[in-house]
Design a protein around this motif. Structure first.
Motif, PDB file in Angstrom:
ATOM      1  N   TYR A 165      -1.641   6.115  -3.233  1.00 60.14           N
ATOM      2  CA  TYR A 165      -1.408   5.765  -4.635  1.00 60.14           C
ATOM      3  C   TYR A 165      -1.249   7.019  -5.495  1.00 60.14           C
ATOM      4  CZ  TYR A 165      -2.174   0.739  -4.248  1.00 60.14           C
ATOM      5  OH  TYR A 165      -2.036  -0.597  -3.938  1.00 60.14           O
TER       6      TYR A 165
ATOM      7  N   CYS B  16      -6.719  -0.983 -11.034  1.00 59.82           N
ATOM      8  CA  CYS B  16      -7.744   0.060 -11.076  1.00 59.82           C
ATOM      9  C   CYS B  16      -7.156   1.378 -11.578  1.00 59.82           C
ATOM     10  CB  CYS B  16      -8.340   0.281  -9.688  1.00 59.82           C
ATOM     11  SG  CYS B  16      -9.474  -1.013  -9.143  1.00 59.82           S
TER      12      CYS B  16
ATOM     13  N   GLN C 244       0.839  -1.196   0.000  1.00 53.86           N
ATOM     14  CA  GLN C 244       0.000   0.000   0.000  1.00 53.86           C
ATOM     15  C   GLN C 244       0.880   1.255   0.000  1.00 53.86           C
ATOM     16  OE1 GLN C 244      -2.754  -0.277   3.303  1.00 53.86           O
ATOM     17  NE2 GLN C 244      -4.175  -1.538   2.152  1.00 53.86           N
TER      18      GLN C 244
ATOM     19  N   LEU D 280     -12.233   4.713  -8.598  1.00 51.47           N
ATOM     20  CA  LEU D 280     -11.734   3.658  -7.711  1.00 51.47           C
ATOM     21  C   LEU D 280     -12.168   4.032  -6.302  1.00 51.47           C
ATOM     22  CD1 LEU D 280      -9.798   1.490  -6.461  1.00 51.47           C
ATOM     23  CD2 LEU D 280      -7.924   3.103  -6.867  1.00 51.47           C
TER      24      LEU D 280
ATOM     25  N   THR E 162     -11.950   3.130  -2.037  1.00 55.69           N
ATOM     26  CA  THR E 162     -11.471   2.498  -0.809  1.00 55.69           C
ATOM     27  C   THR E 162     -11.215   3.642   0.174  1.00 55.69           C
ATOM     28  OG1 THR E 162      -9.917   0.916   0.159  1.00 55.69           O
ATOM     29  CG2 THR E 162      -9.013   2.460  -1.427  1.00 55.69           C
TER      30      THR E 162
ATOM     31  N   LEU F 124      -6.092   5.736  -1.087  1.00 53.21           N
ATOM     32  CA  LEU F 124      -6.178   6.397  -2.396  1.00 53.21           C
ATOM     33  C   LEU F 124      -5.130   7.498  -2.512  1.00 53.21           C
ATOM     34  CD1 LEU F 124     -10.068   6.731  -2.703  1.00 53.21           C
ATOM     35  CD2 LEU F 124      -8.600   5.048  -3.830  1.00 53.21           C
TER      36      LEU F 124
ATOM     37  N   SER G 289     -13.940  -6.387  -2.001  1.00 56.90           N
ATOM     38  CA  SER G 289     -13.966  -5.109  -1.293  1.00 56.90           C
ATOM     39  C   SER G 289     -15.366  -4.791  -0.778  1.00 56.90           C
ATOM     40  CB  SER G 289     -13.500  -3.988  -2.223  1.00 56.90           C
ATOM     41  OG  SER G 289     -13.816  -2.730  -1.688  1.00 56.90           O
TER      42      SER G 289
ATOM     43  N   TYR H 131      -5.137  -2.812  -6.581  1.00 59.73           N
ATOM     44  CA  TYR H 131      -5.457  -1.410  -6.841  1.00 59.73           C
ATOM     45  C   TYR H 131      -4.703  -0.852  -8.047  1.00 59.73           C
ATOM     46  CZ  TYR H 131      -7.798  -1.313  -2.296  1.00 59.73           C
ATOM     47  OH  TYR H 131      -8.647  -1.555  -1.241  1.00 59.73           O
TER      48      TYR H 131
ATOM     49  N   SER I 107     -12.717  -1.659  -7.915  1.00 60.23           N
ATOM     50  CA  SER I 107     -12.163  -1.928  -6.590  1.00 60.23           C
ATOM     51  C   SER I 107     -11.608  -3.342  -6.600  1.00 60.23           C
ATOM     52  CB  SER I 107     -13.213  -1.765  -5.494  1.00 60.23           C
ATOM     53  OG  SER I 107     -12.592  -1.682  -4.222  1.00 60.23           O
TER      54      SER I 107
END
Length: 275
Positions: A200, A178, A44, A190, A192, A197, A153, A175, A149
């Motif tokens: 990313y 996505c 992540q 996308l 979450t 987010l 999820s 992810y 997603s």
């Protein structure tokens, strides 16, 4: 005479054994030169990421490193353990890790199995869209549009069940897929946690391409998971988290890991209080 010799020999063996145990200990006692095992996410960005050159980065990594230092461990004493979401409670119960900082939302269901220190971050479910997309300003705008997603999820399912029942869910393995879909316009959003987010979107290769819509579709109180019943450790970690807020480190970690995405975080949450 013979009895005294035997007794002396036994005493010598016991003494040597105890000395060896003391010198060779590598447990998680802190400030004693031992190691500490900490669970994080490895995949992540902005939260917990193991880079290709073997380094560990992200907000949770910074927080965990700070806490470990307050517990008596240097950064070199930390052994990072990959902690998939489905294995967090088991790893704590088995003693595989001392504590877990891995976008770990505090819930009543989880508190039946583990204890938590914190919270140390209040996140919200949100949407990530292309930077030039003005068509998505609320979750209802996802009706009749493709929403991406990861498989399984609950975030995407919540939107489809409660907010935009006509949203076309596109489940993928990760992810990053996505993000590729967003970039080539095969999906429009996308969903979450906004912290994930932002992580990313803040990656160097993604900066300027995406934006968070800024919705607050849920409250996610990130806590540090510890083994059930370890009140002493819970108190020590909470004390460390309080210090992290007061000395400015919390804000520094947020800015460093989420700032490039324009992420507007909530203020540091009050320890022991869920939103």
């Amino acid at each position: 005479m013979k009895l005294r010799k035997v007794s002396a020999a036994v005493a010598t063996v016991v003494a040597l054994s105890l000395a060896a145990t003391a010198c060779g200990s590598s447990d998680d006692s802190g400030s004693g030169g031992g190691k500490i095992k900490i669970g994080i996410k490895f995949d992540q960005p902005g939260i917990g990421l193991k880079t290709q050159d073997g380094k560990y980065t992200g907000f949770d990594v910074d927080v965990a490193t700070y806490v470990a230092k307050e517990l008596g461990y240097d950064a070199k004493d930390i052994e990072w353990k990959q902690t998939p979401s489905a294995q967090r409670e088991t790893m704590l119960a088995n003693g595989d890790v001392k504590f877990i900082a891995a976008s770990y939302s505090i819930t009543d269901q989880r508190k039946e199995k583990v204890d938590f220190a914190g919270p140390y971050l209040l996140a919200h479910q949100d949407l990530l869209v292309r930077a030039d997309d003005t068509s998505i300003t609320k979750a209802e705008d996802l009706n009749d549009k493709k929403l991406c997603s990861v498989t399984g999820s609950t975030s995407a399912q919540n939107i489809q069940k409660e907010i935009a029942p006509k949203a076309d869910l596109i489940p993928v393995g990760g992810y990053s897929e996505c993000l590729t879909g967003l970039e080539n316009k095969s999906v429009v959003a996308l969903t979450t946690d906004d912290s994930i987010l932002a992580g990313y979107a803040a990656q160097k290769e993604h900066q300027g391409k995406f934006k968070l819509v800024g919705l607050k579709l849920s409250n996610e109180n990130y806590g540090i998971g510890i083994k059930k019943g370890d009140k002493d450790l819970q108190d020590k970690i909470n004390k460390a988290l309080e210090k992290m807020k007061s000395d400015g480190s919390w804000k520094k970690f947020v800015d460093a890991n989420f700032g490039p995405a324009g992420y507007k975080s909530e203020p540091a949450p009050e320890i022991g209080k869920l939103s």
